[in-house]
Design an enzyme around this catalytic site. Structure first.
Site, PDB file in Angstrom:
ATOM      1  N   ASP A 253     -10.656  -6.225  -5.503  1.00  0.00           N
ATOM      2  CA  ASP A 253     -11.111  -5.495  -6.678  1.00  0.00           C
ATOM      3  C   ASP A 253     -11.386  -6.538  -7.757  1.00  0.00           C
ATOM      4  OD1 ASP A 253     -10.499  -3.266  -5.211  1.00  0.00           O
ATOM      5  OD2 ASP A 253      -8.678  -2.779  -6.337  1.00  0.00           O
TER       6      ASP A 253
ATOM      7  N   ALA B  29      -5.846   4.400  -0.820  1.00  0.00           N
ATOM      8  CA  ALA B  29      -5.717   4.501   0.625  1.00  0.00           C
ATOM      9  C   ALA B  29      -4.269   4.710   1.037  1.00  0.00           C
ATOM     10  CB  ALA B  29      -6.246   3.234   1.260  1.00  0.00           C
TER      11      ALA B  29
ATOM     12  N   HIS C 102      -7.875  -3.663   2.166  1.00  0.00           N
ATOM     13  CA  HIS C 102      -7.173  -4.724   1.437  1.00  0.00           C
ATOM     14  C   HIS C 102      -6.178  -5.446   2.355  1.00  0.00           C
ATOM     15  CE1 HIS C 102      -8.410  -4.476  -2.823  1.00  0.00           C
ATOM     16  NE2 HIS C 102      -8.663  -3.202  -2.566  1.00  0.00           N
TER      17      HIS C 102
ATOM     18  N   HIS D 171     -14.617  -2.468  -6.236  1.00  0.00           N
ATOM     19  CA  HIS D 171     -14.149  -2.867  -4.899  1.00  0.00           C
ATOM     20  C   HIS D 171     -15.290  -3.467  -4.078  1.00  0.00           C
ATOM     21  CE1 HIS D 171     -11.489  -2.217  -1.238  1.00  0.00           C
ATOM     22  NE2 HIS D 171     -12.670  -2.487  -0.702  1.00  0.00           N
TER      23      HIS D 171
ATOM     24  N   GLU E 284     -16.449   3.291  -6.372  1.00  0.00           N
ATOM     25  CA  GLU E 284     -15.582   2.233  -6.907  1.00  0.00           C
ATOM     26  C   GLU E 284     -16.450   1.021  -7.245  1.00  0.00           C
ATOM     27  OE1 GLU E 284     -11.363   3.349  -4.674  1.00  0.00           O
ATOM     28  OE2 GLU E 284     -12.168   1.322  -4.496  1.00  0.00           O
TER      29      GLU E 284
ATOM     30  N   SER F   9      -6.313   0.928   4.234  1.00  0.00           N
ATOM     31  CA  SER F   9      -7.008   0.149   3.212  1.00  0.00           C
ATOM     32  C   SER F   9      -7.456  -1.181   3.788  1.00  0.00           C
ATOM     33  CB  SER F   9      -6.062  -0.121   2.037  1.00  0.00           C
ATOM     34  OG  SER F   9      -6.599  -1.146   1.223  1.00  0.00           O
TER      35      SER F   9
ATOM     36  N   GLN G  12       0.834  -1.212   0.000  1.00  0.00           N
ATOM     37  CA  GLN G  12       0.000   0.000   0.000  1.00  0.00           C
ATOM     38  C   GLN G  12       0.862   1.251   0.000  1.00  0.00           C
ATOM     39  OE1 GLN G  12      -3.352   0.085   2.890  1.00  0.00           O
ATOM     40  NE2 GLN G  12      -2.480  -1.844   3.525  1.00  0.00           N
TER      41      GLN G  12
HETATM   42 ZN   LIG Z   1      -9.964  -1.999  -3.702  1.00  0.00          ZN
END
Ligand SMILES: [Zn+2]
Length: 259
Positions: free
Chosen positions: A183, A169, A176, A232, A229, A174, A148
């Protein structure tokens, strides 16, 4: 001579009673007593009681991210990670497994992983899309803190930090990093171009059936802090996903955490 001896003895006695000027180390500043910095994190900055009694200052945190020690909760499927609730630098999602149906041209071996439950669910979602005639793949799932860091830096150096922060992010902010989200996309189609694809409509309408929510809807950017988004999605489990979908919520609203 006697008076001199008396004075020396008196001085020696005074030194013993005052401990030679050394004071006890305040308990609050002992890092061993507070290994996670939790005490400091829970201490409000404007604690008036602390100011009145002039307590020793608590150790200052190294970075603002360290002020949110969420390790204990980060493994939970409903953990909230956003700009005000980041994950600590050293958090690594457990039980990560590789998702089979990935875009081979995106990310690296790590980003093709999700937590086992979410990985199984995304495979089911991809198979469901396929059955309806849509070829969807996972682009990226898990992202480490360092990855990230690299992503945000590369966006910020191109477009400036402020703009980058609306869609990328900062490290630790994030979800993630939790391994619960990914995603999705179509091979050969750019990330943001997914918005205009029929596959994106399918994902928005159907992801809840597989336990996912569209994490950053167009009408909730003031709450999520991110632009729309279409790609996501976040795993929350089928019951919660259905509730969030039926009621048009985002995770922050569902959890009642809007700070
Ligand atoms: Zn994402």
């Amino acid at each position: 001579m006697r008076l001199k001896t008396l004075i020396i003895l008196l001085l020696a006695a005074m030194l013993v009673f005052t401990g030679c000027g050394h004071k006890e180390k305040p308990a609050q500043t002992d890092p061993a007593a507070d290994p996670q910095g939790e005490t400091a994190a829970q201490q409000p900055a404007d604690d008036s009681a602390g100011a009145e009694t002039q307590e020793p200052q608590l150790p200052t945190m190294e970075t603002s991210l360290d002020a949110y020690p969420l390790e204990a909760a980060t493994d939970d499927v409903l953990v909230l990670v956003n700009k005000t609730h980041p994950v600590t630098r050293d958090y690594v999602a457990p039980d990560l497994v590789t998702v089979e149906h990935c875009d081979p041209n995106v990310g690296n071996a790590d980003t093709k992983k999700m937590r086992k439950t979410a990985a199984d669910a995304i495979e089911e979602l991809i198979a469901g899309a396929k059955a309806d005639g849509y070829d969807i793949v996972m682009r990226t799932g898990y992202r480490s803190y360092d990855y990230q860091d690299y992503l945000f830096d590369s966006y910020a150096s191109k477009y400036g930090e402020e703009e980058a922060n609306t869609y990328s992010a900062r490290p630790g902010q994030s979800e993630h990093q939790t391994g619960w989200c990914c995603d999705v996309g179509v091979i050969g189609v750019g990330l943001t171009d997914f918005d205009y694809r029929p596959e994106a409509v399918w994902v928005a309408d159907n992801c809840w059936k597989y336990g996912f929510i569209l994490r950053y809807p167009a009408d909730k950017t003031d709450i999520t802090g991110y632009i729309y988004e279409s790609w996501h999605i976040r795993y929350v489990g089928k019951d919660v996903a259905k509730y969030i979908y039926d009621n048009g919520l985002v995770l922050e609203e569902y959890l009642g955490i809007l700070d």
